[in-house]
Enzyme design. Structure first.
Site, short mmCIF file in Angstrom:
data_model
loop_
_atom_site.label_atom_id
_atom_site.label_comp_id
_atom_site.label_asym_id
_atom_site.label_seq_id
_atom_site.Cartn_x
_atom_site.Cartn_y
_atom_site.Cartn_z
N LYS A 1 -9.90 6.45 -3.44
CA LYS A 1 -8.89 7.48 -3.15
C LYS A 1 -7.58 7.02 -3.78
O LYS A 1 -7.24 5.83 -3.71
CB LYS A 1 -8.77 7.61 -1.64
CG LYS A 1 -7.64 8.45 -1.11
CD LYS A 1 -8.00 8.98 0.28
CE LYS A 1 -6.85 8.86 1.25
NZ LYS A 1 -7.15 9.45 2.57
N LYS B 1 -9.89 11.67 12.50
CA LYS B 1 -9.24 10.41 12.92
C LYS B 1 -9.08 10.53 14.43
O LYS B 1 -8.30 11.37 14.89
CB LYS B 1 -7.86 10.25 12.29
CG LYS B 1 -7.86 10.02 10.78
CD LYS B 1 -6.45 9.95 10.21
CE LYS B 1 -6.49 9.94 8.69
NZ LYS B 1 -5.15 10.08 8.06
N LYS C 1 -3.44 7.63 -3.85
CA LYS C 1 -2.34 8.24 -3.12
C LYS C 1 -1.33 8.72 -4.16
O LYS C 1 -0.70 7.88 -4.82
CB LYS C 1 -1.68 7.22 -2.19
CG LYS C 1 -2.64 6.48 -1.27
CD LYS C 1 -3.31 7.36 -0.27
CE LYS C 1 -2.47 7.62 0.95
NZ LYS C 1 -3.23 8.39 1.96
N GLU D 1 -6.79 15.92 -0.94
CA GLU D 1 -6.43 15.88 0.48
C GLU D 1 -4.97 16.28 0.70
O GLU D 1 -4.07 15.77 0.02
CB GLU D 1 -6.68 14.44 0.96
CG GLU D 1 -6.65 14.25 2.45
CD GLU D 1 -7.10 12.83 2.83
OE1 GLU D 1 -7.99 12.26 2.17
OE2 GLU D 1 -6.53 12.28 3.79
N HIS E 1 0.87 -1.18 0.00
CA HIS E 1 0.00 0.00 0.00
C HIS E 1 0.91 1.23 0.00
O HIS E 1 1.54 1.55 1.00
CB HIS E 1 -0.88 -0.06 1.26
CG HIS E 1 -2.04 0.88 1.20
ND1 HIS E 1 -3.16 0.63 0.45
CD2 HIS E 1 -2.25 2.06 1.80
CE1 HIS E 1 -4.02 1.61 0.60
NE2 HIS E 1 -3.49 2.50 1.41
N ASP F 1 -5.05 11.88 -2.41
CA ASP F 1 -4.37 12.27 -1.18
C ASP F 1 -2.89 12.46 -1.51
O ASP F 1 -2.22 11.54 -1.97
CB ASP F 1 -4.54 11.18 -0.11
CG ASP F 1 -4.09 11.65 1.27
OD1 ASP F 1 -3.51 12.75 1.37
OD2 ASP F 1 -4.32 10.92 2.24
N GLU G 1 -13.48 6.30 5.08
CA GLU G 1 -12.48 5.47 4.39
C GLU G 1 -11.97 4.40 5.36
O GLU G 1 -10.81 4.00 5.27
CB GLU G 1 -11.33 6.34 3.89
CG GLU G 1 -10.65 7.10 5.02
CD GLU G 1 -9.38 7.83 4.62
OE1 GLU G 1 -9.05 7.90 3.43
OE2 GLU G 1 -8.71 8.33 5.55
N ASP H 1 -5.75 17.05 6.40
CA ASP H 1 -5.64 15.79 7.15
C ASP H 1 -4.51 15.92 8.17
O ASP H 1 -4.76 16.18 9.34
CB ASP H 1 -5.43 14.61 6.19
CG ASP H 1 -5.32 13.27 6.93
OD1 ASP H 1 -5.62 13.24 8.14
OD2 ASP H 1 -4.93 12.26 6.32
C1 MUC Z 1 -4.02 9.16 5.07
O1 MUC Z 1 -3.17 10.03 4.93
O2 MUC Z 1 -5.17 9.51 4.87
C2 MUC Z 1 -5.75 6.70 4.89
C3 MUC Z 1 -6.10 5.96 3.81
C4 MUC Z 1 -4.93 5.56 3.19
O3 MUC Z 1 -4.82 4.88 2.17
O4 MUC Z 1 -3.89 6.07 3.86
C5 MUC Z 1 -4.33 6.63 5.06
C6 MUC Z 1 -3.60 7.80 5.55
MG MG Z 2 -4.69 11.61 4.31
#
Ligand code: MUC
Ligand code: MG
Length: 377
Positions: A164, A270, A166, A221, A19, A195, A324, A246
């Site tokens: 989402k 969170k 990254k 994000e 991941h 994100d 999420e 975040d």
């Molecule tokens: C984050 O920064 O949001 C949340 C979902 C994901 O894939 O990573 C986390 C951390």
């Molecule tokens: Mg994030």
């Protein structure tokens, strides 16, 4: 009933696939599990997750455990679990920051207090508004074709229709193209968010967010560093696509500043970032008063930590961006006997006593790191 002991375990749980985030690729996710017992022998359990040691944030698993053992546990012994807010108020007078550690402690106490009363924990937060919540999945294989395939499969299974991406690692322009191709392949069947995990500067953000907005992305994000509130405010004013804070949105004071300076128009909740469930409800209040959109975030907790998040998020009236809290689906194994259900694009909120999860002590033992000091369960 009084608190008799508090134990902290560090567990390393393997994931089903790598991941990839901006700062770290998770193949083994480290969680911190807390267990509080009262004088009658009842137990409350909690979990927070951390990402990539110290690379995502300051709270490392080792520091969480060390600070609970040395500074927090002595303050909570002998207290009544139902006074969880008073207990954490006392703790906060002597322990600064340490939000993840405080979350491990408060959540375990809440689980115990609710179990002792035979009620789900959400009853202690005003009651459940949602029985299930929309659930996003993170596509993070790093490969466009694989991500499209994964998304199409999950759409067909009716597991997720919010994805989402990254995109903080590597060439920002190539990453934007990666997002555009995925959006093109999925069309209106799915909502796509990104994100950046603080990886861009303001010039890169200006260029890339314009392209992401044109591609139909529905939320961006944390594009800038957590400290850059002024830059986040300029991006928020400039673009129509929602900009979410975040990593910047931690303490209630930080969230208040984000609201005041409009350094983002939405917030990823969170509990671990805010210092527990009580503090998270305060963040919700600030966001609601300021008209900030809310998102039920995750640090990629396993089933135990996810159940706590789900229960709290179920008491929030308007979760504009859904949630999420997909963590349990990314792990090869879990530390609870029962599992969290995901169906019809939603996560079903557990509603048994406490956080509604039954701990599997054999699994905790199996995945726990062994320390030279005695660890008993
Ligand atoms: C984050 O920064 O949001 C949340 C979902 C994901 O894939 O990573 C986390 C951390
Ligand atoms: Mg994030």
């Amino acid at each position: 009933m009084k608190i008799r002991s508090f134990e902290v375990y560090i567990l390393d749980l393997p994931t089903i696939r790598p991941h990839q985030l901006a700062m770290h690729t998770i193949t083994v996710q480290t969680i911190v599990v807390g267990c509080v017992t009262d004088e009658e022998g009842r137990e409350g359990w909690s979990e927070v997750a951390t990402i990539g040691g110290a690379s995502y944030g300051e709270s490392t698993p080792e520091a969480i455990k060390a600070n609970i053992d040395a500074y927090i546990t002595p303050l909570i012994i002998g207290q009544d679990p139902i006074h969880f807010d008073k207990i954490m108020n006392d703790v906060s007078k002597l322990v600064r920051g340490n939000y993840f550690a405080k979350t491990v402690v408060e959540n375990a106490i809440i689980d115990l207090a609710a179990k002792a009363k035979g009620i789900p924990a959400f009853e202690l937060f005003g009651g459940q508004i949602h029985k299930s919540l929309p659930i996003a999945w993170t596509l993070a294989s790093g490969n466009t074709e694989k991500d499209i395939e994964e998304a199409q499969d999950l759409l067909q299974q009716k597991r997720h229709n919010i994805f989402k991406l990254k995109i903080g690692k590597g060439d920002p322009f190539k990453n934007v193209e990666h997002v555009r191709k995925i959006k093109e392949a999925l069309g209106d069947a799915a909502r796509l968010t990104v994100d950046v995990n603080q990886a861009w500067d303001e010039d890169t953000s200006n260029y890339c967010i314009a392209a992401l907005q044109a591609a139909g992305v529905s939320m961006v994000e944390q594009p800038l560093a957590a400290w850059d509130l002024e830059g986040m405010a300029r991006l928020t004013a400039k673009f129509n696509v929602p900009i979410m804070a975040d990593e910047a949105a931690t303490s209630i004071q930080d969230v208040f500043r984000i609201a005041k300076y409009r350094a983002g128009n939405s917030i990823a909740l969170k509990p671990c970032k805010h210092g527990g469930m009580t503090q998270t409800k305060k963040v919700v209040g600030i966001a609601e008063a300021a008209g900030l959109g809310l998102y039920g975030g995750t640090m990629i907790e396993s089933s135990l930590g996810t159940a706590a998040c789900a229960q709290l998020y179920s008491t929030v009236s308007d979760m504009k961006f859904g949630t999420e809290i997909f963590g349990p689906l990314l792990f090869k194994d879990n530390v609870t006997i029962n599992e969290i259900k995901f169906e019809n694009f939603e996560v079903v909120v557990p509603d048994g006593p406490g956080f509604g999860m039954e701990i599997d002590k054999e699994k905790v033992k199996h995945y726990a790191r062994v320390f030279s000091g005695k660890q008993e369960m």
